[in-house]
Design an enzyme around this catalytic site. Structure first.
Site, PDB file in Angstrom:
ATOM      1  N   SER A   1       6.683  -0.292  10.039  1.00 35.55           N
ATOM      2  CA  SER A   1       5.294  -0.047   9.628  1.00 35.55           C
ATOM      3  C   SER A   1       4.993   1.365   8.927  1.00 35.55           C
ATOM      4  O   SER A   1       5.696   2.203   9.217  1.00 35.55           O
ATOM      5  CB  SER A   1       4.092  -0.419  10.648  1.00 35.55           C
ATOM      6  N   SER A   2       4.325   1.194   7.782  1.00 36.56           N
ATOM      7  CA  SER A   2       4.020   2.742   7.255  1.00 36.56           C
ATOM      8  C   SER A   2       3.302   3.547   8.249  1.00 36.56           C
ATOM      9  O   SER A   2       3.533   4.740   8.244  1.00 36.56           O
ATOM     10  CB  SER A   2       3.089   2.493   5.850  1.00 36.56           C
TER      11      SER A   2
ATOM     12  N   LYS B   1       5.149 -10.025   9.368  1.00 37.08           N
ATOM     13  CA  LYS B   1       4.539  -8.765  10.328  1.00 37.08           C
ATOM     14  C   LYS B   1       3.039  -9.043  10.505  1.00 37.08           C
ATOM     15  O   LYS B   1       2.527  -8.686  11.418  1.00 37.08           O
ATOM     16  CB  LYS B   1       5.167  -7.515   9.624  1.00 37.08           C
TER      17      LYS B   1
ATOM     18  N   ALA C   1       3.695   4.189   0.935  1.00 37.52           N
ATOM     19  CA  ALA C   1       4.866   4.480   1.939  1.00 37.52           C
ATOM     20  C   ALA C   1       5.977   3.501   2.280  1.00 37.52           C
ATOM     21  O   ALA C   1       6.067   3.032   3.466  1.00 37.52           O
ATOM     22  CB  ALA C   1       3.794   4.883   3.221  1.00 37.52           C
ATOM     23  N   LEU C   2       6.684   3.057   1.344  1.00 41.82           N
ATOM     24  CA  LEU C   2       7.580   2.051   1.530  1.00 41.82           C
ATOM     25  C   LEU C   2       8.810   2.320   2.505  1.00 41.82           C
ATOM     26  O   LEU C   2       9.151   3.409   2.726  1.00 41.82           O
ATOM     27  CB  LEU C   2       7.915   1.716  -0.023  1.00 41.82           C
ATOM     28  N   HIS C   3       9.070   1.113   3.059  1.00 40.80           N
ATOM     29  CA  HIS C   3      10.287   1.434   4.158  1.00 40.80           C
ATOM     30  C   HIS C   3      10.804  -0.139   3.907  1.00 40.80           C
ATOM     31  O   HIS C   3      10.613  -0.850   2.995  1.00 40.80           O
ATOM     32  CB  HIS C   3       9.784   1.323   5.627  1.00 40.80           C
TER      33      HIS C   3
ATOM     34  N   MET D   1       1.154  -1.166   0.075  1.00 42.81           N
ATOM     35  CA  MET D   1      -0.155   0.048  -0.122  1.00 42.81           C
ATOM     36  C   MET D   1       0.866   1.460   0.037  1.00 42.81           C
ATOM     37  O   MET D   1       0.528   2.362   0.489  1.00 42.81           O
ATOM     38  CB  MET D   1      -0.915  -0.050   1.347  1.00 42.81           C
TER      39      MET D   1
ATOM     40  N   GLN E   1     -10.561  -2.086   2.602  1.00 43.87           N
ATOM     41  CA  GLN E   1      -9.973  -2.940   3.785  1.00 43.87           C
ATOM     42  C   GLN E   1     -10.001  -1.944   5.138  1.00 43.87           C
ATOM     43  O   GLN E   1      -9.433  -2.481   5.990  1.00 43.87           O
ATOM     44  CB  GLN E   1      -8.778  -3.583   3.262  1.00 43.87           C
TER      45      GLN E   1
ATOM     46  N   HIS F   1       9.187  -3.631   3.290  1.00 41.90           N
ATOM     47  CA  HIS F   1       8.837  -3.722   1.915  1.00 41.90           C
ATOM     48  C   HIS F   1      10.033  -4.239   1.006  1.00 41.90           C
ATOM     49  O   HIS F   1      10.033  -5.075   0.239  1.00 41.90           O
ATOM     50  CB  HIS F   1       7.996  -2.457   1.078  1.00 41.90           C
TER      51      HIS F   1
HETATM   52  P1  AMP Z   1       1.673  -2.870   3.487  1.00 40.60           P
HETATM   53  O1  AMP Z   1       2.115  -1.795   2.599  1.00 40.60           O
HETATM   54  O2  AMP Z   1       1.542  -2.550   5.090  1.00 40.60           O
HETATM   55  O3  AMP Z   1       0.328  -3.498   3.012  1.00 40.60           O
HETATM   56  O4  AMP Z   1       2.625  -4.052   3.379  1.00 40.60           O
HETATM   57  C1  AMP Z   1       2.899  -4.710   2.493  1.00 40.60           C
HETATM   58  C2  AMP Z   1       3.733  -6.008   2.408  1.00 40.60           C
HETATM   59  O5  AMP Z   1       4.856  -5.755   3.365  1.00 40.60           O
HETATM   60  C3  AMP Z   1       2.897  -7.046   3.610  1.00 40.60           C
HETATM   61  O6  AMP Z   1       2.984  -8.290   3.083  1.00 40.60           O
HETATM   62  C4  AMP Z   1       3.444  -6.710   4.866  1.00 40.60           C
HETATM   63  O7  AMP Z   1       3.411  -7.754   5.658  1.00 40.60           O
HETATM   64  C5  AMP Z   1       5.011  -6.559   4.330  1.00 40.60           C
HETATM   65  N1  AMP Z   1       5.790  -5.727   5.591  1.00 40.60           N
HETATM   66  C6  AMP Z   1       5.099  -4.738   6.138  1.00 40.60           C
HETATM   67  N2  AMP Z   1       5.936  -4.381   7.191  1.00 40.60           N
HETATM   68  C7  AMP Z   1       6.781  -5.337   7.241  1.00 40.60           C
HETATM   69  C8  AMP Z   1       8.073  -5.371   8.104  1.00 40.60           C
HETATM   70  N3  AMP Z   1       8.420  -4.538   9.005  1.00 40.60           N
HETATM   71  N4  AMP Z   1       8.856  -6.450   7.794  1.00 40.60           N
HETATM   72  C9  AMP Z   1       8.522  -7.335   6.788  1.00 40.60           C
HETATM   73  N5  AMP Z   1       7.472  -7.353   5.899  1.00 40.60           N
HETATM   74  C10 AMP Z   1       6.646  -6.174   6.202  1.00 40.60           C
END
Ligand code: AMP
Length: 281
Positions: free
Chosen positions: A185-186, A149, A32-34, A30, A61, A37
């Protein structure tokens, strides 16, 4: 790196690779990558010829409208990070592209919908399953990468693949953490400096589960953990559960389980954070 905003553009480009026998790895996000991701993308790059990343803040969601409105968005920085990581294709659709009409499908997610995230975010996993199934249909990946996560989400996706007879192989990737232990986390971007520092208590606390197990004090852990976290003003534990890593059934006696996972959701002011820790017995 190719940036595609429409389904047509994406499928026609990918069909060239697929016809060429290339293996496609897919990382849905989604934005706001870190570094969390990026770790998924790096694993995909090692295991596939082409890595596709999607950026789509899925409106359906979100249970809380404010959470959706305030969800961090920064596509310029995201694209720079993706390009530096060596991502091959970014799929960035808008809401109309993904939902020309409402998605009314219902997936049989069993107990996953009634415990923990399922219980506190009603309907959330139906919408996660819905969007991921749409994305799988568009990208047609060989492998898709998800972070531990979002432990319960991983189980939902594995179940989705099972009930839809999908051939996509789901790869589970380790949690990447800040130096203070906080899971990346974003939503961390929305924490104040003080909240960010204090939020280290979440991982610190669940990490103590192994000590409780060593001292035969499993039953006392949850009460102790909630007390540790909730003594910080503005922090409120929504739930803490210890579940079987495979079935996600609630653990009552550890002697019946091979691996357990302690899952937690905490409100840090307005921001809801989740984390988990897995212990193999
Ligand atoms: P999101 O953008 O939050 O929907 O996350 C996209 C993907 O990145 C999902 O599969 C998350 O579980 C994974 N993700 C988010 N934060 C982390 C993290 N700290 N470590 C590993 N994977 C992550």
């Amino acid at each position: 790196m190719k940036i595609c905003k429409t389904i047509n553009e994406t499928t026609s480009l990918l069909s060239i690779f697929i016809n060429d026998g290339k293996k496609i790895g897919f990382v849905p996000t989604m934005g706001a990558l870190h570094k969390g991701h990026i770790s998924l993308i790096n694993i995909s790059k090692k295991q596939n010829d082409i890595t596709v990343v999607s950026i789509f803040v899925n409106p359906t969601q979100f249970n809380d409208k404010q959470d959706y409105i305030k969800y961090p968005r920064n596509s310029e920085k995201d694209l720079e990070m993706l390009s530096n990581t060596g991502c091959d294709l970014v799929f960035m659709p808008d809401d109309k592209e993904m939902y020309p009409e409402p998605d009314n499908r219902i997936f049989d997610l069993g107990n996953l919908e009634t415990i923990m995230e399922g219980k506190f975010r009603p309907g959330h996993f139906q919408c996660v399953a819905g969007i991921v199934s749409k994305l799988f249909d568009i990208i047609k990946p060989d492998k898709a990468y998800f972070g531990q996560k979002d432990f319960q989400q991983l189980s939902v996706i594995k179940r989705l693949v099972q009930i839809t007879n999908s051939k996509v192989q789901i790869i589970s990737c380790p949690i990447i953490r800040e130096e203070n232990g906080l899971a990346l986390s974003s939503r961390n971007l929305r924490l104040s400096v003080e909240e960010f520092k204090q939020a280290a208590i979440i991982y610190k606390t669940i990490n103590q589960l192994s000590t409780f197990l060593e001292n035969n004090k499993f039953c006392e852990f949850k009460t102790w953990a909630i007390k540790q976290i909730d003594k910080i003003s503005l922090f409120k534990t929504e739930y803490i559960e210890i579940v079987d890593t495979e079935t996600l059934g609630i653990v009552k006696d550890i002697k019946y389980h091979k691996s357990i996972t302690c899952c937690i959701a905490v409100y840090c002011g307005q921001i809801r954070l989740i984390d988990n820790i897995q212990i193999n017995l």
